[in-house]
Design a protein around this motif. Structure first.
Motif, PDB file in Angstrom:
ATOM      1  N   VAL A 172       0.848  -1.184   0.000  1.00  0.00           N
ATOM      2  CA  VAL A 172       0.000   0.000   0.000  1.00  0.00           C
ATOM      3  C   VAL A 172       0.887   1.239   0.000  1.00  0.00           C
ATOM      4  O   VAL A 172       1.981   1.244   0.566  1.00  0.00           O
ATOM      5  N   VAL A 173       0.392   2.274  -0.656  1.00  0.00           N
ATOM      6  CA  VAL A 173       1.071   3.564  -0.676  1.00  0.00           C
ATOM      7  C   VAL A 173       0.624   4.343   0.554  1.00  0.00           C
ATOM      8  O   VAL A 173      -0.571   4.448   0.829  1.00  0.00           O
ATOM      9  N   MET A 174       1.577   4.902   1.292  1.00  0.00           N
ATOM     10  CA  MET A 174       1.260   5.600   2.527  1.00  0.00           C
ATOM     11  C   MET A 174       1.084   7.099   2.295  1.00  0.00           C
ATOM     12  O   MET A 174       1.787   7.692   1.472  1.00  0.00           O
ATOM     13  N   GLY A 176       1.725  10.829   2.492  1.00  0.00           N
ATOM     14  CA  GLY A 176       2.978  11.525   2.742  1.00  0.00           C
ATOM     15  C   GLY A 176       4.194  10.854   2.154  1.00  0.00           C
ATOM     16  O   GLY A 176       5.289  11.411   2.185  1.00  0.00           O
ATOM     17  N   GLY A 177       4.020   9.656   1.585  1.00  0.00           N
ATOM     18  CA  GLY A 177       5.136   8.970   0.933  1.00  0.00           C
ATOM     19  C   GLY A 177       5.496   7.665   1.610  1.00  0.00           C
ATOM     20  O   GLY A 177       5.168   7.419   2.767  1.00  0.00           O
ATOM     21  N   GLY A 178       6.161   6.821   0.866  1.00  0.00           N
ATOM     22  CA  GLY A 178       6.547   5.512   1.379  1.00  0.00           C
ATOM     23  C   GLY A 178       5.522   4.447   1.042  1.00  0.00           C
ATOM     24  O   GLY A 178       4.433   4.727   0.537  1.00  0.00           O
ATOM     25  N   GLU A 179       5.893   3.210   1.305  1.00  0.00           N
ATOM     26  CA  GLU A 179       5.018   2.084   1.023  1.00  0.00           C
ATOM     27  C   GLU A 179       5.201   1.024   2.098  1.00  0.00           C
ATOM     28  O   GLU A 179       6.242   0.978   2.765  1.00  0.00           O
ATOM     29  N   ARG A 180       4.195   0.189   2.245  1.00  0.00           N
ATOM     30  CA  ARG A 180       4.249  -0.874   3.246  1.00  0.00           C
ATOM     31  C   ARG A 180       3.658  -2.155   2.664  1.00  0.00           C
ATOM     32  O   ARG A 180       2.669  -2.124   1.933  1.00  0.00           O
ATOM     33  N   HIS A 181       4.269  -3.293   3.034  1.00  0.00           N
ATOM     34  CA  HIS A 181       3.726  -4.598   2.668  1.00  0.00           C
ATOM     35  C   HIS A 181       2.587  -4.956   3.622  1.00  0.00           C
ATOM     36  O   HIS A 181       2.729  -4.844   4.842  1.00  0.00           O
ATOM     37  N   VAL A 182       1.477  -5.414   3.047  1.00  0.00           N
ATOM     38  CA  VAL A 182       0.321  -5.769   3.887  1.00  0.00           C
ATOM     39  C   VAL A 182      -0.234  -7.157   3.578  1.00  0.00           C
ATOM     40  O   VAL A 182      -1.097  -7.642   4.298  1.00  0.00           O
ATOM     41  N   SER A 183       0.253  -7.791   2.524  1.00  0.00           N
ATOM     42  CA  SER A 183      -0.396  -9.017   2.058  1.00  0.00           C
ATOM     43  C   SER A 183      -0.021 -10.251   2.867  1.00  0.00           C
ATOM     44  O   SER A 183      -0.643 -11.295   2.723  1.00  0.00           O
ATOM     45  N   GLY A 184       1.021 -10.150   3.699  1.00  0.00           N
ATOM     46  CA  GLY A 184       1.449 -11.314   4.470  1.00  0.00           C
ATOM     47  C   GLY A 184       2.430 -12.200   3.725  1.00  0.00           C
ATOM     48  O   GLY A 184       2.970 -13.149   4.301  1.00  0.00           O
ATOM     49  N   THR A 195       3.099  -2.017  10.117  1.00  0.00           N
ATOM     50  CA  THR A 195       2.811  -2.210  11.540  1.00  0.00           C
ATOM     51  C   THR A 195       1.363  -1.830  11.805  1.00  0.00           C
ATOM     52  O   THR A 195       0.679  -1.252  10.950  1.00  0.00           O
ATOM     53  N   SER A 196       0.883  -2.131  13.004  1.00  0.00           N
ATOM     54  CA  SER A 196      -0.481  -1.735  13.355  1.00  0.00           C
ATOM     55  C   SER A 196      -0.621  -0.217  13.334  1.00  0.00           C
ATOM     56  O   SER A 196      -1.667   0.316  12.942  1.00  0.00           O
ATOM     57  N   ASP A 197       0.438   0.496  13.722  1.00  0.00           N
ATOM     58  CA  ASP A 197       0.398   1.966  13.674  1.00  0.00           C
ATOM     59  C   ASP A 197       0.282   2.468  12.231  1.00  0.00           C
ATOM     60  O   ASP A 197      -0.441   3.439  11.960  1.00  0.00           O
ATOM     61  N   ASP A 198       1.007   1.813  11.310  1.00  0.00           N
ATOM     62  CA  ASP A 198       0.908   2.180   9.895  1.00  0.00           C
ATOM     63  C   ASP A 198      -0.523   2.015   9.397  1.00  0.00           C
ATOM     64  O   ASP A 198      -1.073   2.889   8.720  1.00  0.00           O
ATOM     65  N   LEU A 199      -1.126   0.887   9.722  1.00  0.00           N
ATOM     66  CA  LEU A 199      -2.487   0.614   9.255  1.00  0.00           C
ATOM     67  C   LEU A 199      -3.486   1.580   9.872  1.00  0.00           C
ATOM     68  O   LEU A 199      -4.434   2.029   9.206  1.00  0.00           O
ATOM     69  N   MET A 200      -3.276   1.919  11.129  1.00  0.00           N
ATOM     70  CA  MET A 200      -4.167   2.885  11.777  1.00  0.00           C
ATOM     71  C   MET A 200      -4.038   4.260  11.115  1.00  0.00           C
ATOM     72  O   MET A 200      -5.034   4.958  10.903  1.00  0.00           O
ATOM     73  N   ARG A 201      -2.811   4.639  10.773  1.00  0.00           N
ATOM     74  CA  ARG A 201      -2.598   5.940  10.129  1.00  0.00           C
ATOM     75  C   ARG A 201      -3.238   5.961   8.747  1.00  0.00           C
ATOM     76  O   ARG A 201      -3.861   6.948   8.345  1.00  0.00           O
ATOM     77  N   LEU A 202      -3.082   4.860   8.011  1.00  0.00           N
ATOM     78  CA  LEU A 202      -3.686   4.777   6.688  1.00  0.00           C
ATOM     79  C   LEU A 202      -5.206   4.827   6.785  1.00  0.00           C
ATOM     80  O   LEU A 202      -5.873   5.558   6.040  1.00  0.00           O
ATOM     81  N   TYR A 203      -5.756   4.068   7.724  1.00  0.00           N
ATOM     82  CA  TYR A 203      -7.219   4.045   7.895  1.00  0.00           C
ATOM     83  C   TYR A 203      -7.734   5.436   8.262  1.00  0.00           C
ATOM     84  O   TYR A 203      -8.747   5.905   7.719  1.00  0.00           O
ATOM     85  N   ALA A 204      -7.034   6.121   9.149  1.00  0.00           N
ATOM     86  CA  ALA A 204      -7.462   7.456   9.575  1.00  0.00           C
ATOM     87  C   ALA A 204      -7.440   8.428   8.387  1.00  0.00           C
ATOM     88  O   ALA A 204      -8.334   9.279   8.247  1.00  0.00           O
ATOM     89  N   PHE A 205      -6.428   8.301   7.544  1.00  0.00           N
ATOM     90  CA  PHE A 205      -6.349   9.162   6.364  1.00  0.00           C
ATOM     91  C   PHE A 205      -7.525   8.891   5.432  1.00  0.00           C
ATOM     92  O   PHE A 205      -8.167   9.830   4.935  1.00  0.00           O
TER      93      PHE A 205
END
Length: 267
Positions: A172-174, A176-184, A195-205
């Motif tokens: 997923v594209v975050m 403000g920039g950057g990317e994170r693996h989420v598929s496992g 991380t859970s914090d990354d997902l929470m930040r993405l969800y909030a956005f």
């Protein structure tokens, strides 16, 4: 509507301009057609650069005799004196808008580009926008980390395939920039595991910007289609300034130049 020229050339094929015109002729409701151009490589010498630019201009001259909504495509090269000469040639045709491509290798620091190519490429955009005042579409540069710079320069539009490509690799594209693996899936290259914090930040956005499918957020792990939609939304709606790094530095430098010009014009 894109000519597909870049993909053709990647596979070693050179499409016929008359064949492309016949394809364009089938679509009456397209706002703009893009010229069939020959993108230069950063490693091209001046002779090869001129050859590609002349061929691109020749294609444009052919297409505008058939259609009144063809946009010239100007590909950036570090030999900016040569590129500027062709910008002027295209402006003589009074196009409604111009497309500028070829920036990705310089912004991503690909093989063969000169030192400090990011600044040079983005400054070129600023100069063309400032000196022409024209509508400009930038090819391939849409991303959360570049969006604030394009907005600052007053670029009219951009595009990218990042949203789909990243999704296909489980990323997923975050905001403000950057990317994170989420598929496992196991990570073999690029990016960090979310991380859970990354997902929470993405969800909030997504929630804050009105994404219409936040109730399906759990599908981000399993669904390519959902990741692609999330990525497209983030690319379209993320304009927060980078907190630090080279792109923040470039933004601040360009912002200073823009402010100076505004002050000069005010006097």
């Amino acid at each position: 509507m894109d000519s597909g020229g870049f993909q053709f050339l990647r596979h070693g094929k050179i499409p016929n301009i008359e064949d492309l015109a016949r394809v364009y002729d089938q679509y009456w409701d397209v706002r703009y057609f893009l010229n069939l151009d020959y993108p230069p490589s950063p490693t091209d010498d001046e002779h090869d650069l001129e050859l590609k630019l002349r061929r691109s201009l020749s294609n444009y001259e052919y297409l505008i005799k058939r259609f009144d909504n063809v946009l010239p495509v100007i590909h950036y090269h570090w030999r900016t004196d040569v590129i500027t000469k062709y910008v002027i040639k295209y402006l003589d045709f009074n196009p409604k808008c111009i497309a500028i491509g070829g920036l990705v290798p310089y912004v991503l620091i690909s093989r063969g580009v000169p030192k400090d190519s990011r600044r040079s490429a983005l400054r070129f955009l600023l100069r063309v926008k400032r000196e022409t005042g024209m509508c400009i579409h930038v090819l391939g540069l849409g991303s959360p980390v570049i969006n604030p710079i394009l907005k600052l320069i007053n670029i009219d539009s951009t595009d990218t395939s990042t949203w789909r490509v990243k999704a296909a690799y489980g990323k997923v594209v975050m905001p403000g920039g950057g990317e994170r693996h989420v598929s496992g899936r196991s990570i073999s290259f690029g990016g960090k595991k979310a991380t859970s914090d990354d997902l929470m930040r993405l969800y909030a956005f997504l929630k804050a910007t009105g994404f219409p499918m936040t109730d399906q957020f759990n599908e981000i792990v399993t669904s390519f289609e959902y990741r692609a939609l999330v990525n497209a939304w983030v690319v379209l709606n993320s304009f927060e300034l980078p907190g630090s790094g080279v792109f923040r530095s470039i933004y601040d430098e360009l912002a200073g130049e823009v402010s100076e010009r505004v002050i000069e014009n005010a006097h």
